[in-house]
Design a protein around this motif. Structure first.
Motif, PDB file in Angstrom:
ATOM      1  N   ARG A  50      32.586 105.252  49.341  1.00  0.00           N
ATOM      2  CA  ARG A  50      33.028 103.891  49.631  1.00  0.00           C
ATOM      3  C   ARG A  50      33.000 103.667  51.143  1.00  0.00           C
ATOM      4  O   ARG A  50      33.278 104.588  51.905  1.00  0.00           O
ATOM      5  N   LEU A  92      34.452 100.785  54.082  1.00  0.00           N
ATOM      6  CA  LEU A  92      35.135  99.553  54.476  1.00  0.00           C
ATOM      7  C   LEU A  92      34.459  99.065  55.754  1.00  0.00           C
ATOM      8  O   LEU A  92      34.550  99.707  56.802  1.00  0.00           O
ATOM      9  N   ALA A 137      42.340  96.474  61.659  1.00  0.00           N
ATOM     10  CA  ALA A 137      41.667  97.344  60.681  1.00  0.00           C
ATOM     11  C   ALA A 137      40.529  98.114  61.334  1.00  0.00           C
ATOM     12  O   ALA A 137      39.876  97.633  62.263  1.00  0.00           O
ATOM     13  N   LEU A 146      35.855 102.509  57.629  1.00  0.00           N
ATOM     14  CA  LEU A 146      36.177 103.744  56.928  1.00  0.00           C
ATOM     15  C   LEU A 146      35.030 104.129  56.004  1.00  0.00           C
ATOM     16  O   LEU A 146      34.458 103.271  55.336  1.00  0.00           O
ATOM     17  N   ALA A 179      34.710 106.793  52.885  1.00  0.00           N
ATOM     18  CA  ALA A 179      35.587 107.612  52.052  1.00  0.00           C
ATOM     19  C   ALA A 179      34.839 108.073  50.804  1.00  0.00           C
ATOM     20  O   ALA A 179      33.733 107.625  50.512  1.00  0.00           O
ATOM     21  N   TRP A 201      37.237  98.145  43.739  1.00  0.00           N
ATOM     22  CA  TRP A 201      37.068  97.816  45.161  1.00  0.00           C
ATOM     23  C   TRP A 201      38.385  97.340  45.768  1.00  0.00           C
ATOM     24  O   TRP A 201      38.759  97.761  46.873  1.00  0.00           O
ATOM     25  N   PHE A 247      40.623 100.204  46.491  1.00  0.00           N
ATOM     26  CA  PHE A 247      40.144 100.935  47.667  1.00  0.00           C
ATOM     27  C   PHE A 247      40.464 100.172  48.948  1.00  0.00           C
ATOM     28  O   PHE A 247      40.966 100.735  49.922  1.00  0.00           O
ATOM     29  N   ALA A 248      40.174  98.865  48.964  1.00  0.00           N
ATOM     30  CA  ALA A 248      40.388  98.073  50.164  1.00  0.00           C
ATOM     31  C   ALA A 248      41.866  98.072  50.558  1.00  0.00           C
ATOM     32  O   ALA A 248      42.200  98.185  51.745  1.00  0.00           O
ATOM     33  N   ALA A 276      42.609 101.429  52.076  1.00  0.00           N
ATOM     34  CA  ALA A 276      41.946 101.605  53.369  1.00  0.00           C
ATOM     35  C   ALA A 276      42.616 100.766  54.454  1.00  0.00           C
ATOM     36  O   ALA A 276      42.803 101.212  55.590  1.00  0.00           O
ATOM     37  N   LEU A 277      42.995  99.544  54.109  1.00  0.00           N
ATOM     38  CA  LEU A 277      43.648  98.671  55.092  1.00  0.00           C
ATOM     39  C   LEU A 277      45.052  99.154  55.412  1.00  0.00           C
ATOM     40  O   LEU A 277      45.608  98.797  56.459  1.00  0.00           O
ATOM     41  N   LEU A 290      45.803 102.243  56.071  1.00  0.00           N
ATOM     42  CA  LEU A 290      45.764 103.431  56.927  1.00  0.00           C
ATOM     43  C   LEU A 290      46.076 103.061  58.372  1.00  0.00           C
ATOM     44  O   LEU A 290      45.645 102.023  58.848  1.00  0.00           O
TER      45      LEU A 290
END
Length: 471
Positions: free
Chosen positions: A323, A325, A340, A343, A345, A461, A464-465, A468-469, A471
């Motif tokens: 994935r 981002l 942001a 990324l 991953a 998705w 995941f988003a 990821a956001l 982090l």
């Protein structure tokens, strides 16, 4: 003979058209971008001006002595600079829309005051960058504004912009287009008298001249923000019609008619002020698209160039769990997370460059689908343009993930739209609705996967988003 001038983020394109918007000749000049520090993105203003002058000079002979009846200029929206009011000499580099400086200027602006603009407190917009320039330069003797105002000032048409551009600055109220809001200017610490005049998007906007063009005087008849130019170039001139331009970023605009639109996560913006009528659009931006592919190839060396990366991505049927981002410049709509970071991953020992490449293309399509999901009404057809739409893989992924037919038009809808609006400004077309039949559809991509599969992919998705956001 109609001339379109497109000051894009990575290149200037100039094209000569007939009155049916058939392209007769064109020239392109790359414009370098520098990153002097994390979060800073700059261009040399003189280099941009030289690119415009040189590209116009190359194209003019194609007119074969016939007069240029109208010129349309579009530009890179939120990017700003300062220049000397007397000499026109730049006093700063162009601070590009991706730049993050000045965000602390929002601390002085109340939420109620900012709400007049319809914009979130994001450094993407012009006001925080202009505020930073005032603090750095002091502002005395300087003009401040967007790139269109600088180009027009240096080429003889005076320092001016239009309402579509002003709506991207956070200094104009959507309820009072055509004027800088004095309270917003004061809150950001920006002197109103240093800003350009706000003129209509189309009409008699002056004349452009340069010694390298000889005695040719170019009648400026349209001046507009780049994404609004692409909206016109895609023929999206009636409410509900939606386009996405895939370039350095992806920018989705939906025509919204004559009333200010509202949708959570998307931005109300002015499409154009033309023929005495202000029309609006809903806007959503993915800040990293072509820039992601350039980074994967030019910086990481995943492939020779984005074209080779496209072929690499198409060589595998899936991402093997990888994935991406795409947030090299923060995450735009509908998340609005300037902090942001990009990324990659889901890597395993089985992952190859091809899987990462495919994950990048899928990520761009997912991010556009995020914006379409935030629209207040389902999109019937998505019209697409821009250099990345040369990728059939990306167009098909977009149709599949968004579950909407994708109509691919000319890659250069932006410069075409600038020229089309110039036709309106010169009185050669009655109004902007006459641009719709002049926008060609080259091909159409229908969704190939069933809705249930698309829904599952979109749900994965979004999970995941969100992670990821966070982090």
């Amino acid at each position: 003979m109609i001339l379109g001038i497109d000051d894009g983020t990575t290149a200037v394109k100039v094209a000569l058209f007939d009155d049916n918007l058939k392209e007769l000749a064109s020239a392109r000049r790359p414009v370098p971008t520098s990153n002097p520090a994390p979060g800073r993105v700059e261009q040399d203003a003189e280099a941009v001006l030289e690119a415009v002058v040189d590209a116009v000079a190359e194209v003019l002979p194609a007119a074969e002595g016939r007069p240029i009846d109208a010129v349309g200029l579009d530009h890179q929206g939120e990017s700003v600079l300062a220049w000397d009011a007397e000499t026109g000499t730049p006093r700063s580099p162009i601070i590009v829309w991706q730049d993050k400086r000045g965000s602390d200027a929002y601390n002085n602006v109340s939420p109620a005051l900012l709400a007049r603009t319809g914009l979130p407190p994001d450094p993407y917009f012009s006001a925080p960058k202009l505020s930073w320039l005032v603090r750095e330069l002091g502002g005395a003797g300087a003009r401040l504004g967007t790139v269109d105002a600088f180009l027009c000032d240096r080429l003889g048409a005076g320092s001016a912009t239009d309402a579509s551009t002003a709506s991207r600055t956070a200094l104009q109220s959507l309820a009072a287009p055509g004027a800088w809001d004095p309270e917003l200017c004061a809150a950001f610490g920006i002197p109103r008298d240093a800003l350009p005049a706000i003129a209509p998007t189309t009409g008699d906007l002056g004349v452009l001249r340069h010694p390298r063009w000889g005695d040719v005087a170019l009648p400026l008849r349209a001046r507009v923000c780049d994404q609004q130019a692409a909206l016109a170039g895609a023929g999206c001139v009636r409410p509900g019609m939606t386009k996405a331009t895939y370039g350095t970023g992806v920018f989705v605009l939906a025509h919204a008619g004559s009333a200010v639109p509202h949708a959570d996560g998307l931005l109300p913006t002015i499409a154009w002020d033309s023929s005495g009528r202000v029309e609006y659009a809903l806007d959503g931006g993915v800040f990293t698209a072509g820039a992601l592919l350039e980074w994967l190839t030019g910086t990481l060396g995943l492939a020779a160039d984005p074209i080779a990366l496209d072929a690499l991505a198409a060589s595998v049927p899936d991402t093997a769990g990888v994935r991406v981002l795409p947030a090299l410049a923060g995450a735009g709509a509908p998340y609005w997370r300037p902090d942001a970071r990009a990324l990659v991953a889901g890597l395993t020992a089985a992952a190859t460059p091809a899987h990462i490449a495919r994950a990048a293309f899928e990520a761009i399509a997912h991010r556009v689908a995020d914006i379409l999901d935030a629209a207040p009404a389902p999109v019937a057809v998505l019209r697409v343009d821009g250099g990345l739409t040369n990728s059939a893989l990306l167009c098909q992924l977009q149709a599949d993930l968004a579950q909407v037919p994708v109509e691919r038009g000319t890659p250069d809808a932006t410069v075409t739209g600038a020229a089309g609006l110039a036709l309106v400004g010169a009185g050669l077309l009655p109004d902007t609705t006459a641009l719709e039949p002049l926008a060609p559809t080259l091909d159409r991509f229908e969704p190939r996967i069933p809705p249930a599969e698309a829904a599952s992919l979109r749900a994965a998705w979004r999970s995941f988003a969100a992670a990821a956001l966070g982090l």
